[in-house]
Design an enzyme around this catalytic site. Structure first.
Site, short mmCIF file in Angstrom:
data_model
loop_
_atom_site.label_atom_id
_atom_site.label_comp_id
_atom_site.label_asym_id
_atom_site.label_seq_id
_atom_site.Cartn_x
_atom_site.Cartn_y
_atom_site.Cartn_z
N GLU A 138 -32.57 -18.39 21.13
CA GLU A 138 -32.09 -19.54 20.87
C GLU A 138 -32.34 -20.64 21.83
OE1 GLU A 138 -27.50 -19.63 20.79
OE2 GLU A 138 -27.43 -21.33 19.49
N MET A 276 -25.82 -14.06 24.94
CA MET A 276 -26.67 -14.73 23.67
C MET A 276 -26.31 -13.75 22.52
SD MET A 276 -28.40 -16.63 21.96
CE MET A 276 -28.65 -16.51 20.28
N GLU A 277 -25.60 -13.96 21.51
CA GLU A 277 -25.04 -13.24 20.55
C GLU A 277 -25.75 -12.62 19.40
OE1 GLU A 277 -24.94 -16.50 20.84
OE2 GLU A 277 -25.05 -17.69 18.66
N ASN A 278 -27.29 -12.18 19.78
CA ASN A 278 -28.31 -11.69 18.73
C ASN A 278 -27.57 -10.73 18.10
OD1 ASN A 278 -30.44 -12.99 20.53
ND2 ASN A 278 -29.78 -11.32 22.10
N GLU A 311 -19.06 -13.47 22.17
CA GLU A 311 -20.29 -13.36 21.35
C GLU A 311 -20.19 -12.67 20.34
OE1 GLU A 311 -22.71 -15.13 22.48
OE2 GLU A 311 -21.84 -15.77 24.20
N HIS A 314 -19.46 -14.74 17.21
CA HIS A 314 -20.53 -15.12 16.63
C HIS A 314 -21.23 -14.14 15.66
CE1 HIS A 314 -21.09 -18.97 19.00
NE2 HIS A 314 -21.40 -18.26 20.03
N1 BES Z 1 -25.31 -19.00 21.75
C1 BES Z 1 -24.74 -19.27 22.87
C2 BES Z 1 -25.98 -19.11 24.10
C3 BES Z 1 -27.01 -20.38 23.79
C4 BES Z 1 -26.71 -21.60 23.33
C5 BES Z 1 -28.16 -20.01 24.10
C6 BES Z 1 -27.50 -22.55 22.99
C7 BES Z 1 -29.30 -20.99 24.21
C8 BES Z 1 -28.80 -22.40 23.34
C9 BES Z 1 -23.69 -18.18 23.63
O1 BES Z 1 -22.92 -17.77 22.39
C10 BES Z 1 -22.78 -18.77 24.53
O2 BES Z 1 -22.06 -20.00 24.09
N2 BES Z 1 -23.06 -18.69 25.82
C11 BES Z 1 -22.01 -19.14 26.89
C12 BES Z 1 -21.20 -18.14 27.49
C13 BES Z 1 -20.01 -18.38 26.66
C14 BES Z 1 -18.80 -17.21 27.03
C15 BES Z 1 -19.24 -19.78 26.59
C16 BES Z 1 -23.26 -19.63 27.89
O3 BES Z 1 -24.27 -19.11 27.84
O4 BES Z 1 -22.59 -20.15 28.87
ZN ZN Z 2 -21.46 -19.26 21.79
#
Ligand code: BES
Ligand code: ZN
Length: 840
Positions: A138, A276-278, A311, A314
Site C-alpha cells: 500500500e 499494514m492490514e494485508n 488492522e 480492515h
Molecule cells: N493501511 C494503513 C497503513 C498504510 C496506509 C500504509 C497508507 C501505506 C499507505 C494501516 O492500516 C494503518 O492505518 N496503519 C497505521 C497504524 C494504525 C493503528 C493507525 C500507521 O501505520 O500509522
Molecule cells: Zn488503517
C-alpha cells in the site's frame, strides 16, 4: 516547479482474473526472480497490454489464448514509462477478445527502502546480521514486486508460490497447501499457498525469514498466529490474545464472518508504517505487536491492542469491501480508526479508551456515530452490515456508505454527511444565553473555524450540525437535540433554573469547536473544579479554549486561568490532553526570555497530583494510574521540579547499576528527566543502555527522549546518532523530532541537520510518509515569520512531492505561531509574573 503530469488510470481493455505468481528471492544478493502467469480477459482486441511496473526488468513476455486456439504470441517490445510506473507490452499481432494467459518472466531487487519487495535487517540469536524479504504494497508498490494492474478496483485471485531456503519461514496471505523440494537446488523448497479470494493488489503480501510463533484458535475457528523474532515467541502472547478475542467480536458486530482459514500477525524489523492490514498476513512494526510482561509499559500494551484492533477491522473494511479509488481511502482508515476503540473497549474496559479517543483521534475523523443518539448503535450496525454484504469482494465509494446507513436509519445521512465530507473544515459554534422566567434562550450560530480565527470572507460555508445540549441537572444526559441547518438560530430550554449551567455537545462527539459567551463559560468552571462535568467534557472545554486562543479569539491568559481550575483533576486523559497543550505553549514561549516562568507554572500545576500519586504503584492500581504517574512525573521532571529530579537521578543510578531495575512504566519519565538535566556522562550511559537493549520498545523509548539533552555539543551528538547504524531507518525521524521538540537550541540544530543531510534523508524515505513526518517534526515548532519563508524556499529547491502539503501546512503553522506570540506574549508574561507575586 516542473509541470505536474496528468494522471491516467490503466486502460480497461485487458484485465486480470487470476495471478499465478512464483517468486524466488535471493537473501544474499538482494535480488529476486519472478514468473507471472496471469489469466486475463481481453475485452477488446488489442496488440498492447499496459500494466504497472516499477524497478523491475522484464525478461520475456508472451500471451497464449485459452484452449489452445491460436498460437502463443511473444511480446516484442517492453516499453517502460518509468515516470508513470507503467510498462506497455507490444505484440506483433492482435490479442483476440476472450481469455488467455499472460506469461512474464522478470527480475527485481530486494530494495532497502521499506516498500515493494524489500529486505529487512535482523540479528540472529548468535548476533549474526541477516536479512528477511518482506513486502509493503500500500498504496502503489505491488508493482515493484511483479508487473500488475495495481489499482484497488482491479481485483483478482492470487495463486502464490515462494521458492525459499528450506530453513526459512515463508508466509503469504493464504495457508500453505503444498511444499516440496526445489528441483534445481536442494537447499531450497517450493511453498505453494491456497488461492486467495478475489482481492486488490495492495493487500498481497509475502514474508521470508526466520521467526518463531505462538498460535491459537479463535472461537469462530480461525487459526491465529503471531510471528516474532526467534526466541521471542512469548512476546507474541498479548497480541495473540487480543486477536483471538477480536475476530469473533468483529464477526458478530458485522454479521459477516472472516473469510480466510487463517490469519498471521508478524513483527517486521524494518517497517515504515505502524502496521499494514494485508489480507491474512498483517505486518507490524515490532513495537506495534510485541509485548514483554516485564519490560513493556502500559502505553505499549494499549498501543498494541489498538493497532491489532485497527488492522483486523480492515480485514472487513478495506479487504472484503475496498474503496473504489484512493480518494475514498478514508472509508478504510476512518472506519478502522474508530472501531479500533470499540474493540479495545471490548477487550479492556478498564482502559477507558473512549475518553482517550476524544483526546487522540476526535479531531482527526468526522465520525458517523456523532450523528444520532436515539438508536445509533443498532441502526449503525444494520447499515454497516448491509454495506458489507452489498459490496463484499467488490469496491465502494463514500456515497455507497451513506446510502446504506440512510436506508438502515431512515435519517438524512447523505445530506448531513455530504455537508461534512464535500467541504473542507468544520464549524465553530458560538453560543450565548438569556434567562426568561423558567426558560433559557440559547442563541446559536455557526461559522467556519480556521486556525487563524473564524472565516471572515463572503460565502461562509455552513454545515448540517447535530447539536446536543445538557444541563447541570444531569451532565451525562442529552436534554435537547437539534439539527442546525442554517447559520443562526435560537433554542429554548424549558424548566431550567437561573443557577443551572448549560453545556453544548455533551460527551464531545459532535465535530465542532464551541465559543461560549464569557458568562456561560464562567458558569461552567465550577463543573471543572468539582468534577461534575464529565471527563470528556472537561477535556473538550479545555481543548476548545486552547485552540481558540491560538486562533486569537480569546486571550491565552484565559486558558492559563482555566488550566488552574484543574487542580483536583484525577483523570489521566484529561491531564494528558492538557499536558500536551501546555507542551505546545511551553515550546512557543521558548522563543521568549520568560520560558522559566512557564516551567514554574507547569511545576505548580502538576505538583499536587504528583504528590498524590507518588513514585510507586499502590495496591489495586490499574492501567490508567500507571499512565498518569508516568505522565505527571515526566512533566515535573522535565520542568525542573527539584524533588522529582533528585528522585529520578537516584532511581536511574540504581537502575544502571543493576541494583533496582526501573519498572517499565517509570522508564520514559526517568530517562527524560535525567537527560534534560544531564551531562555527557548521562548521554553516554543512555547510549549504552540503548546498545544493550534487546527489545525494540526499549530502544525506541530511549531514542525518543535523547533530544532532551541540553548542551549544544551533545545535541549534535544525538543528531549524528540518529543517522547511525544503531537506529533503524524508520526511527531516525523520532530521534530528530525529539531534538527539535525539546528546546530552542534543539529546534534550530534539528532543522539545520535536516537541511545539511537532506540528500541522505530524502534518499532513505523517498516518497514515503516518513519524510512528511520528519519535516513536520523538525519545523512545526518555529514561531518566526522569516523561518516560514526559509522553509518554503528550501523545499522549492529541494523537492519532496509526497510532502508538498505538509510543507504548506508547516509554513502556515509557523506563521500562526509567530502571530500568536506577537499577540499574547506580553499578557502571558504579565500574568505569570503577577501570579508569582500573588498570595497563595
Ligand atoms: N493501511 C494503513 C497503513 C498504510 C496506509 C500504509 C497508507 C501505506 C499507505 C494501516 O492500516 C494503518 O492505518 N496503519 C497505521 C497504524 C494504525 C493503528 C493507525 C500507521 O501505520 O500509522
Ligand atoms: Zn488503517
Amino acid at each position: 516547479m516542473p509541470e505536474r503530469r496528468p494522471f491516467i488510470r490503466l486502460p480497461t481493455d485487458v484485465y486480470p482474473v487470476n495471478y499465478g505468481l512464483c517468486l524466488k528471492p535471493d537473501l544474499i544478493d538482494f535480488t529476486f526472480e519472478g514468473k507471472l502467469e496471469a489469466v486475463v480477459e481481453v475485452i477488446q482486441a488489442t496488440n498492447q497490454i499496459v500494466m504497472n511496473c516499477a524497478d523491475i526488468d522484464i525478461i520475456t513476455a508472451s500471451f497464449a489464448p485459452e484452449g489452445g486456439e491460436g498460437e502463443e504470441i511473444n511480446a516484442t517490445g517492453f516499453n517502460y514509462q518509468n515516470e508513470d510506473e507503467k510498462v506497455t507490452l507490444s505484440f506483433p499481432s492482435a490479442l483476440q477478445k476472450g481469455s488467455g494467459t499472460l506469461k512474464i518472466d522478470f527480475v527485481g531487487e530486494l530494495n532497502d527502502k521499506m516498500k515493494g519487495f524489500y529486505r529487512s535487517k535482523y540479528a540472529s540469536p548468535a548476533g549474526e546480521i541477516r536479512y528477511a524479504a518482506v513486502t509493503q504494497f500500500e498504496a502503489t508498490d505491488a508493482r515493484r514486486a511483479f508487473p500488475c494492474w495495481d489499482e484497488p478496483a482491479i481485483k483478482a485471485t492470487f495463486d502464490i508460490i515462494l521458492i525459499v531456503p528450506k530453513d526459512r519461514v515463508a508466509l503469504s496471505n493464504m495457508n500453505v497447501i503444498d511444499q516440496k523440494p526445489y528441483p534445481d537446488d536442494d537447499s531450497l523448497v517450493e511453498v505453494k499457498f491456497a488461492t486467495t479470494p478475489i482481492m486488490s493488489t495492495y493487500l498481497v503480501a509475502f514474508v521470508i525469514g526466520e521467526y518463531d510463533f505462538v498460535e491459537s484458535q479463535s472461537a469462530d475457528g480461525i487459526t491465529v498466529r503471531v510471528y516474532t523474532p526467534i526466541g521471542k515467541a512469548e512476546q507474541g502472547k498479548f497480541a495473540l490474545e487480543v486477536a483471538t478475542k477480536t475476530l469473533p467480536f468483529y464477526k458478530d458486530y458485522f454479521s459477516v464472518p472472516y473469510p480466510l482459514p487463517k490469519i498471521d500477525l508478524i513483527a517486521i524489523a524494518d517497517f515504515a508504517a505502524g502496521a499494514m492490514e494485508n489480507w491474512g498476513l498483517v505486518t507490524y512494526r515490532e513495537t506495534a505487536l510485541l509485548i514483554d510482561p516485564k519490560n513493556s509499559c502500559s502505553s505499549s500494551r494499549q498501543w498494541v491492542a489498538l493497532v491489532v484492533g485497527h488492522e483486523l477491522a480492515h480485514q472487513w473494511f478495506g479487504n472484503l469491501v475496498t474503496m473504489e479509488w484512493w480518494t475514498h481511502l478514508w472509508l478504510n482508515e476512518g472506519f478502522a480508526s474508530w472501531i479500533e476503540y470499540l474493540c479495545v473497549d471490548h477487550c479492556f474496559p478498564e482502559y477507558d479508551i473512549w475518553t482517550q479517543f476524544v483526546s487522540a483521534d476526535y479531531t482527526r475523523a468526522l465520525d458517523l456515530d456523532a450523528l444520532d443518539n436515539s438508536h445509533p448503535i443498532e441502526d449503525f450496525r444494520k447499515g454497516m452490515n448491509a454495506y458489507l454484504l452489498k459490496f463484499q469482494h467488490k469496491n465502494a465509494s463514500t456515497e455507497d456508505l451513506w446510502y446504506c446507513l440512510e436506508q438502515a436509519s431512515g435519517k438524512p445521512i447523505a445530506a448531513v454527511m455530504g455537508s461534512w465530507t464535500k467541504q473542507m473544515g468544520f464549524p465553530i459554534i458560538e453560543v450565548d444565553q438569556e434567562q426568561q422566567g423558567n426558560d433559557r434562550i440559547l442563541k446559536i450560530s455557526q461559522k467556519k473555524f480556521c486556525a487563524s480565527g473564524p472565516y471572515n470572507g463572503e460565502d461562509c460555508p455552513s454545515w448540517m450540525v447535530p447539536i446536543s445540549i445538557c444541563t447541570s441537572e444531569d451532565p451525562s444526559c442529552t436534554k435537547l437535540e437539534v439539527l442546525l441547518e442554517i447559520p443562526e438560530t435560537t433554542i429554548t430550554i424549558h424548566n431550567i433554573q437561573p443557577d443551572q449551567w448549560v453545556k453544548i455537545n455533551p460527551g464531545t462527539v459532535g465535530f465542532y469547536r464551541i465559543q461560549y459567551s464569557s458568562s456561560m463559560l464562567e458558569s461552567l468552571l465550577p463543573g471543572i473544579r468539582d468534577l461534575t462535568l464529565l471527563p470528556v467534557d472537561r477535556l473538550g472545554l479545555q481543548n476548545d479554549l486552547f485552540s481558540l486562543s491560538r486562533a486569537g479569539m480569546i486571550s491565552t491568559v484565559e486558558v492559563l486561568k482555566l488550566m488552574e481550575a484543574f487542580v483536583n483533576e484525577p483523570n489521566y486523559t484529561v491531564w494528558s490532553d492538557l499536558s500536551c497543550n501546555l507542551g505546545v505553549l511551553s515550546s512557543l514561549l521558548s522563543h521568549t526570555d520568560f520560558h522559566e516562568e512557564i516551567q514554574e507554572f507547569i511545576r505548580d500545576l502538576f505538583t499536587p497530583i504528583g504528590l498524590k500519586l507518588g513514585w510507586d504503584s499502590n495496591q489495586g492500581e490499574g492501567h490508567l494510574d500507571a499512565l498518569l504517574r508516568g505522565l505527571v512525573l515526566g512533566k515535573l521532571g522535565k520542568a525542573g521540579h527539584k524533588p522529582t529530579l533528585d528522585e529520578a537521578r537516584r532511581r536511574f543510578k540504581d537502575h544502571v547499576e543493576g541494583k533496582q531495575i526501573l519498572s517499565a512504566d517509570l522508564r520514559s519519565p526517568v530517562y527524560l528527566t535525567v537527560l534534560k538535566h544531564g551531562d555527557s556522562a548521562t548521554l553516554d550511559t543512555m547510549l549504552k543502555l540503548h546498545k544493550q537493549a534487546d527489545m525494540q520498545e526499549e530502544k525506541n523509548r530511549i531514542e525518543r527522549v535523547l533530544g532532551a539533552i541540553s548542551a549544544p555539543d551533545l545535541i549534535q551528538k544525538v543528531l549524528t546518532f540518529a543517522l547511525s547504524e544503531e537506529v533503524r531507518p524508520q526511527d531516525t525521524v523520532s530521534v530528530i523530532g525529539g531534538v527539535a521538540g525539546s528546546s530552542k537550541h534543539g529546534r534550530k540544530a534539528a532543522w539545520k541537520f535536516v537541511k545539511d543531510n537532506w540528500q541522505e534523508l530524502h534518499n532513505r524515505y523517498q516518497g514515503g510518509f516518513l519524510i512528511s513526518r520528519l519535516i513536520k517534526l523538525s519545523v512545526d515548532g518555529f514561531a518566526i515569520d522569516k523561518i516560514a519563508a526559509e522553509v518554503k524556499s528550501f523545499f522549492e529547491s529541494h523537492h519532496a512531492p509526497a510532502a508538498e502539503r505538509t510543507v504548506q501546512q508547516c509554513c502556515e503553522n509557523i506563521l500562526l505561531n509567530a502571530a500568536w506570540l506577537k499577540r499574547d506574549a506580553d499578557d502571558i508574561h504579565q500574568y505569570l509574573l503577577q501570579r508569582k507575586g500573588a498570595p497563595v
